[in-house]
Design an enzyme around this catalytic site. Structure first.
Site, PDB file in Angstrom:
ATOM      1  N   THR A 969       0.801  -1.225   0.000  1.00  0.00           N
ATOM      2  CA  THR A 969       0.000   0.000   0.000  1.00  0.00           C
ATOM      3  C   THR A 969       0.830   1.269   0.000  1.00  0.00           C
ATOM      4  OG1 THR A 969      -0.179  -0.107   2.403  1.00  0.00           O
ATOM      5  CG2 THR A 969      -1.939  -1.132   1.129  1.00  0.00           C
ATOM      6  N   CYS A 970       1.976   1.258   0.681  1.00  0.00           N
ATOM      7  CA  CYS A 970       2.750   2.502   0.774  1.00  0.00           C
ATOM      8  C   CYS A 970       3.453   2.841  -0.523  1.00  0.00           C
ATOM      9  CB  CYS A 970       3.769   2.406   1.911  1.00  0.00           C
ATOM     10  SG  CYS A 970       2.982   2.555   3.523  1.00  0.00           S
TER      11      CYS A 970
END
EC number: 2.3.2.-
Length: 1003
Positions: A969-970
């Site tokens: 996600t990052c």
């Protein structure tokens, strides 16, 4: 034919010019001499010649007018007399002077006591003078291009050059009048006047007898620079004449006002005792079209009765009263010429002198003329429609040379340019903006379509007008050119930014507070189109400077000037949307790293000299779009962090991140506990969040999903930290909170951290919250967003007719958040009626948004600004701040595809990638947002990423078609197996969508 009255005569002499067809054009008189200008442009003189004022080779006086031989070969257009000197203006504006010159009144470069022969004033060579007026020992001249010159004695400030200026033997520009479109100059004994084309009167010099009509408690006896005369402002003055110590003005309505010394009754028959300032001459019997003052008398032509009348001591008196003397006993209005004296003729012009009066006439074909004989003065050159037509049609060389001269004169002179577009002002009207900007825009457009005209105008603006803009003028009319210039398309051309737009801005930047305040007032009342033209011109100049400028000292100066000026326009703006000031190109061409360096230098005062001249763009955030503002916010945060490290070196060893370690099952509890212990310094660091037993913060953290999850929990109605007035509505702070106020402080910190870390959150507050964060007042419209039924009800209260509102049986007492509240003391007994309904609605809105939540909101506010810098945030608009925090729920999905990148054997034409995008675009909007949540940890995109964010695709060799997609996600990475069928691709996407929450371990 003309009439004259000489000293000692009681009746007029009726004279002919002599040669057939030759008429008297003009007469001028000094103390004891006269000049007569005839229609063949020859000048005759008579009277005393003790000081050479007759211009004759011999020094004898003469009673009979004799030609001035030295002027015979010259085409003289006008003459004027001082006490003992004479001036003539010849063809093409050349000026000659003769007579007494010990005070410099001849303007020939020396204080020559006597000059018997006309001498050319060399200082005015090359300047076309169109008007000249002589005082006792000084002279004034007005040039074709609107400049005023003065020379001679300056004992009382009559030259208008300033207090410390001595007498001048060379004509000097009266700089205080630069840029003002003038209609007339007039010189008196020791005072002077100028009249603008809009009817404003400017006076200077002696006011010992009140001849300047100054008003106020402490009236000055002398004024050394031109001063706008307030007492004449609303009289619609069209002509001014000055005597030795008095002044008369003529108005559009045909009235005459006089002021100053009245030692000989020259003001009016019955002067009001003790009254100073302009007094209307009464009992004159009709409307006046011409006036003239001599030293101690005033004459007027009353065109409605056909009379020429006189007030004061005319040529028949020989005494020399001073202003201390009482008014003359015989000071009634005297009729010099009656209607019966003018059979088959009418008055053309009147002229007054100390020892002689003259009236010229012309024949009429009937006994009663319907025309009005007015004094016609030469005017400064200005644009009109016939000139525009002539210039555009000028193809022949001769025609074009004449056109070039006219264009050059006008576009090199602020006064002429302003005069070209003046609006007609009605009697008593006081327009703020006296120029027609739309007309100017249309004329400029017509002219600049011709290349040779456009090129010439550019040269004139660059080399003359912009270098001499009247930025220091205290007079409003001189500043009107600053409204006109942006209307010219040449000023808008980016190629001319440095020579035109920047020079324009530089002049504004030099203005004093009074001039700038006037300009701001004008900007505030401009039509939207004109204001937008100005803003776009400045924006283009800023872009050009940043794009092509090198970071030199001159670059810093230029960009600072441009930004300061557009900031002034921004402050004055009342009509343009904020978006009009945004320079969208900045995000692509601006060096944000360099800006961080400048901010750091200034914040730490590392170099006082450099810091004072430095341009810090964060002072001008209104020109940046939202993504750029957010970048500057990050620059500011970095500067604050580094500044603290520099001040406290021991902090260098602290971790570079703000680390939070939380349990999924106790997310809020763990987060708030750790935030209570965080130092202010650490709040400015990048946040790294790790879930215990899932992912370590040292490995990069999962901040996006952390923010998504914690705000989802804390804003849930079941959590009861906030109230929801209706199901599905926005949320608001409660009147009776169930949480300690410190919880709202920490919630504010969380909101600040999300913005600082550029992580969007689901924060269902109305726009009112963002207004309050920016110290703006929420409105009824904001209440409609929070509670539409309540907002509509209050709107209906405002819309109620006078007789209907009482039937609602409403009182200044309300029910909100399960609580009855009086909006005013004993409000339950105060009914709402037509008179107080607006107050009721205002207090209702104020209670909900401010009074009821004061304590807990202040805690939230304090927490938010614990992380964020007010000086940066305050330059956001409420809508911008809202978007920066909650992101964009909508997305250009095609752009999202175009922004994507491919690794590990993938490219945009790979069969699996083609399958993915076909399947993705077939998803519903809700499904796409859930996939976004799976990919990034959030179901919306931050504004900073709208143009750039996409998916980073990769595929591990160990993946098979049976594996499901995985995300980091990052980093917006998607591990996508190489699916070979659309059925499997759609199935895999549904797995991702339905499992969009929870953290994915990083390899």
């Amino acid at each position: 034919m003309y009439f004259s009255w000489a000293a000692g005569s009681r009746k007029p002499r009726r004279l002919k010019a002599g040669t057939s067809g030759i008429e008297l054009l003009q007469a001028a008189s000094g103390e004891h001499h006269s000049l007569l200008l005839f229609s063949n442009h020859r000048v005759y003189s008579c009277g005393d010649n003790s000081w050479g004022q007759l211009g004759q080779r011999r020094d004898q006086s003469t009673e009979r007018p004799e030609p001035i031989q030295a002027l015979n070969d010259l085409h003289v257009d006008l003459v004027s007399c001082g006490k003992e000197h004479s001036v003539a203006v010849c063809h093409k504006g050349k000026v000659f002077a003769w007579g007494a010159g010990s005070e410099g009144q001849l303007g020939i470069g020396e204080f020559k006591e006597i000059s018997f022969m006309p001498t050319k004033i060399k200082a005015l060579a090359g300047i076309k003078i169109i008007q000249v007026s002589c005082g006792h020992y000084h002279s004034l001249a007005l040039s074709e291009d609107g400049h005023v010159f003065s020379w001679g004695r300056n004992s009382e400030g009559q030259l208008g050059l300033g207090k410390n200026s001595r007498s001048q033997a060379i004509p000097q520009k009266v700089k205080s009048l630069e840029g003002i479109p003038l209609a007339q100059v007039a010189a008196g004994g020791t005072h002077s006047f100028a009249l603008s084309l809009t009817g404003t009167s400017f006076g200077w010099g002696s006011n010992r007898s009140g001849q300047l009509a100054l008003s106020g408690n402490k009236v000055k006896e002398q004024i050394y620079k031109p001063h706008s005369i307030g007492a004449l402002k609303n009289l619609s003055v069209i002509y001014i004449s000055c005597g030795y110590e008095h002044t008369a003005v003529l108005t559009e309505e045909g009235q005459v006002f006089t002021f100053g010394g009245n030692s000989s009754g020259q003001l009016q028959p019955s002067p009001r005792s003790g009254q100073r300032g302009p007094q209307l001459i009464e009992g004159i019997g009709g409307r006046v079209s011409q006036i003239e003052c001599a030293s101690y008398h005033t004459i007027a032509y009353v065109y409605t009765t056909g009379q020429v009348v006189s007030l004061g001591r005319g040529p028949s008196h020989t005494s020399n009263p001073t202003h201390q003397e009482a008014p003359a006993e015989n000071s009634d209005i005297t009729c010099l010429l009656a209607a019966e004296d003018l059979v088959d003729i009418e008055v053309k012009d009147i002229f007054a002198g100390a020892h002689a009066n003259f009236v010229t006439t012309r024949r009429v074909s009937h006994t009663r003329s319907t025309g009005v004989s007015m004094k016609i003065l030469p005017e400064i050159i200005r644009i009109n429609q016939s000139l525009v037509k002539k210039w555009r049609a000028a193809n022949k060389r001769k025609d074009r040379e004449g056109a070039k001269r006219e264009i050059s004169l006008i576009f090199s002179s602020s006064a002429c340019l302003t005069a070209s577009f003046l609006k007609k002002r009605d009697a008593g009207e006081n327009n703020l903006i006296d120029v027609d900007l739309k007309l100017a825009r249309d004329v400029f457009k017509k002219l600049t379509t011709e290349k040779w005209i456009s090129s010439l105008i550019t040269t004139c603006l660059e080399e003359y007008l912009l270098r001499d803009l009247p930025y220091s003028s205290p007079h409003q009319e001189a500043l009107l050119v600053f409204l006109l210039l942006p209307e010219c398309s040449i000023m808008q051309d980016p190629k001319n930014w440095k020579t035109l737009a920047f020079e324009f801005a530089k002049a504004i930047h030099k203005m004093g507070p009074q001039s700038l305040a006037f300009l701001r007032t004008c900007w505030a009342s401009l039509e939207v189109s004109s204001l937008n033209i100005l803003v776009q011109m400045l924006k283009k100049a800023i872009i050009s400077q940043i794009q092509y400028g090198v970071a030199t000292e001159q670059y810093i100066t230029n960009i600072k000037v441009l930004l300061e000026v557009i900031k002034e326009v921004h402050k004055a703006n009342c009509q343009l949307p904020e978006s009009a000031f945004i320079i969208n190109e900045l995000s692509g061409i601006f060096n944000f790293d360099a800006e961080a360096g400048r901010m750091f230098i200034r914040h730490n005062d590392l170099d006082c000299t450099e810091s004072s001249d430095m341009v810090v763009f964060s002072d001008f955030l209104f020109v940046f779009d939202l993504p750029s503002k957010i970048k500057l916010m990050k620059c500011d945060s970095f500067v604050k962090l580094m500044s603290e490290v520099m001040a406290f070196p021991e902090k260098m060893s602290s971790p570079p991140y703000l680390i939070l370690k939380v349990r999924r099952s106790h997310l809020v509890e763990d987060t708030l506990r750790q935030l209570r212990q965080v130092e202010d310094f650490d709040l400015r660091k990048q946040l790294s969040v790790g879930f215990i037993n899932e992912i370590r913060p040292e490995a990069g953290g999962v901040s996006s999903e952390f923010f998504h999850c914690i705000f989802e929990e804390m804003t849930d109605p079941k959590y009861e930290m906030f109230i929801y007035p209706e199901k599905g509505s926005s949320m608001w702070f409660p009147v009776n909170p169930k949480f300690e106020k410190s919880s709202y402080f920490l919630f504010g910190i969380l909101c600040g951290l999300s913005l600082h870390n550029l992580k969007v959150i689901n924060l269902p507050f109305p726009l009112a919250l963002y207004k309050k964060l920016l110290n703006q007042k929420p409105s009824l419209e904001d209440l409609k967003e929070l509670s539409l039924p309540l907002g509509r009800n209050l709107q209906e209260v405002l819309n109620c007719e006078a007789g209907d509102i009482e039937e609602l049986h409403m009182y200044f007492s309300i029910y909100w958040d399960q609580k009855d509240v009086d909006l005013i003391p004993d409000g339950i007994s105060v009914p709402v009626n037509e008179t107080n309904k607006r107050d009721y609605v205002s207090k209702y809105v104020d209670y909900i948004f401010n009074i009821s939540i004061k304590t807990i909101y202040e805690e939230f506010h304090r927490g938010f600004y614990k992380v964020c810098n007010w000086d940066i945030i305050r330059q956001f608009q409420p809508e911008e701040l809202m978007t920066a925090i909650i992101g964009n729920a909508t997305c250009d999905w095609k752009q999202f595809e175009n922004n994507s990148k491919y690794k590990d054997g993938y490219d945009k034409s790979h069969p699996t990638i083609l399958l993915f995008w076909k399947a993705f675009h077939d998803l519903t909007l809700d499904e796409k947002k859930k996939f976004l949540l799976f990919l990034t940890g959030c179901d919306r995109l931050h504004v900073k990423g709208l143009q750039n964010e996409g998916i980073v695709f990769r595929c591990s060799e160990t993946f098979s078609e049976e594996d499901n997609p995985r995300s980091l996600t990052c980093h917006r990475m998607l591990d996508l197996p190489k699916y070979s069928s659309m059925r499997r691709m759609k199935e895999a996407l549904q797995v991702a969508i339905n499992n969009s929450t929870g953290f994915v371990s990083q390899e």
